[in-house]
Design a protein around this motif. Structure first.
Motif, PDB file in Angstrom:
ATOM      1  N   SER A   1       0.832  -1.205   0.000  1.00  0.00           N
ATOM      2  CA  SER A   1       0.000   0.000   0.000  1.00  0.00           C
ATOM      3  C   SER A   1       0.870   1.260   0.000  1.00  0.00           C
ATOM      4  O   SER A   1       0.560   2.236  -0.686  1.00  0.00           O
ATOM      5  CB  SER A   1      -0.928  -0.016   1.215  1.00  0.00           C
TER       6      SER A   1
ATOM      7  N   PHE B   1      -2.400   2.396  -4.087  1.00  0.00           N
ATOM      8  CA  PHE B   1      -3.553   1.590  -3.709  1.00  0.00           C
ATOM      9  C   PHE B   1      -3.700   1.479  -2.202  1.00  0.00           C
ATOM     10  O   PHE B   1      -2.709   1.471  -1.472  1.00  0.00           O
ATOM     11  CB  PHE B   1      -3.437   0.168  -4.278  1.00  0.00           C
ATOM     12  N   THR B   2      -4.939   1.316  -1.780  1.00  0.00           N
ATOM     13  CA  THR B   2      -5.221   0.962  -0.396  1.00  0.00           C
ATOM     14  C   THR B   2      -4.936  -0.528  -0.229  1.00  0.00           C
ATOM     15  O   THR B   2      -4.756  -1.250  -1.221  1.00  0.00           O
ATOM     16  CB  THR B   2      -6.697   1.220  -0.043  1.00  0.00           C
TER      17      THR B   2
ATOM     18  N   GLN C   1      -7.038  -2.780   0.603  1.00  0.00           N
ATOM     19  CA  GLN C   1      -8.150  -3.493  -0.034  1.00  0.00           C
ATOM     20  C   GLN C   1      -7.963  -3.542  -1.555  1.00  0.00           C
ATOM     21  O   GLN C   1      -8.228  -4.557  -2.187  1.00  0.00           O
ATOM     22  CB  GLN C   1      -9.482  -2.820   0.328  1.00  0.00           C
ATOM     23  N   GLU C   2      -7.479  -2.456  -2.127  1.00  0.00           N
ATOM     24  CA  GLU C   2      -7.231  -2.437  -3.573  1.00  0.00           C
ATOM     25  C   GLU C   2      -6.083  -3.376  -3.951  1.00  0.00           C
ATOM     26  O   GLU C   2      -6.117  -4.004  -5.003  1.00  0.00           O
ATOM     27  CB  GLU C   2      -6.952  -1.005  -4.039  1.00  0.00           C
TER      28      GLU C   2
ATOM     29  N   HIS D   1      -7.549  -6.666  -4.224  1.00  0.00           N
ATOM     30  CA  HIS D   1      -8.332  -6.761  -5.467  1.00  0.00           C
ATOM     31  C   HIS D   1      -7.403  -6.982  -6.667  1.00  0.00           C
ATOM     32  O   HIS D   1      -7.705  -7.783  -7.559  1.00  0.00           O
ATOM     33  CB  HIS D   1      -9.182  -5.502  -5.648  1.00  0.00           C
TER      34      HIS D   1
ATOM     35  N   SER E   1      -0.704   0.028 -10.640  1.00  0.00           N
ATOM     36  CA  SER E   1      -0.576   1.257  -9.862  1.00  0.00           C
ATOM     37  C   SER E   1      -0.289   2.449 -10.770  1.00  0.00           C
ATOM     38  O   SER E   1      -0.912   3.506 -10.635  1.00  0.00           O
ATOM     39  CB  SER E   1       0.532   1.098  -8.818  1.00  0.00           C
TER      40      SER E   1
ATOM     41  N   SER F   1      -3.323   3.469 -12.595  1.00  0.00           N
ATOM     42  CA  SER F   1      -4.480   3.827 -11.773  1.00  0.00           C
ATOM     43  C   SER F   1      -4.771   5.322 -11.860  1.00  0.00           C
ATOM     44  O   SER F   1      -3.902   6.127 -12.212  1.00  0.00           O
ATOM     45  CB  SER F   1      -4.244   3.425 -10.317  1.00  0.00           C
TER      46      SER F   1
ATOM     47  N   LEU G   1      -9.763  -0.398 -11.834  1.00  0.00           N
ATOM     48  CA  LEU G   1      -9.918  -1.658 -11.086  1.00  0.00           C
ATOM     49  C   LEU G   1     -11.349  -2.148 -11.168  1.00  0.00           C
ATOM     50  O   LEU G   1     -12.280  -1.499 -11.145  1.00  0.00           O
ATOM     51  CB  LEU G   1      -9.548  -1.468  -9.631  1.00  0.00           C
TER      52      LEU G   1
END
Length: 187
Positions: free
Chosen positions: A17, A22-23, A25-26, A29, A94, A97, A187
């Motif tokens: 992270s 990204f977090t 959680q991402e 994913h 990333s 994104s 995403l």
């Protein structure tokens, strides 16, 4: 796929992270997307590599005329086959994104367009870019391509050395508000 969390320690998720846009959680994913690319071989193994061919079949890359170049730029494969590890794939996702800064996107776009990898965009590189964008062979007649290359160089080659440095490329891209729209994967 709820078990993706079990493949990472808390520290690994935190580090991923911190090193991406990204977090946590991402990141999970993205790992799920990575596993989906080659479920038979990846088998939820974050150390496995996925072939360039399979990555290029992702809906987000399938129609991109530079999909092979994108894989090669992000691949850390020792045999230069363009295969991606999870970390390679995470880096790629990333950069593409919405959260990635424009400067980083410009840097990677330059690498993608630098086909001969000499840190300059020369006429051959630009011709490859134009050919891929317009559908490869026969899309432009030779004299049309030469005129287009001449026009591009007149506009972008600030030091008149018949090639674009990263700084010149960055300057041209700064004038293109649509650039960010073409250099993203959702995403």
């Amino acid at each position: 796929m709820g078990s993706a969390n079990s493949h990472f320690t808390k520290d690994e998720l935190q580090e991923y992270s911190e090193l991406t846009f990204f977090t946590k959680q991402e990141v999970l994913h993205v790992f799920e997307k990575f596993v989906e690319l080659d479920q038979d071989n990846v088998n939820n193994d974050k150390l496995c590599r996925v072939s360039m061919e399979k990555v290029c079949q992702m809906p987000e890359l399938k129609v991109n005329p530079f999909n092979d170049r994108i894989c090669r730029i992000f691949s850390t494969s020792q045999n230069f086959d363009g295969s991606l590890s999870f970390e390679d794939f995470l880096d790629m996702m990333s950069v593409f994104s919405d959260q990635a800064p424009k400067g980083l996107k410009v840097e990677y776009a330059f690498k993608v367009y630098d086909f001969n990898e000499d840190d300059l965009l020369d006429a051959e590189d630009i011709e490859m870019v134009v050919s891929r964008l317009t559908g490869y062979a026969g899309s432009l007649k030779d004299d049309e391509m030469q005129q287009l290359l001449k026009n591009i160089m007149q506009e972008a080659d600030l030091d008149n050395d018949d090639q674009l440095s990263y700084a010149e490329f960055e300057h041209v891209i700064s004038k293109s508000p649509d650039f960010l729209n073409s250099f993203r994967i959702r995403l």
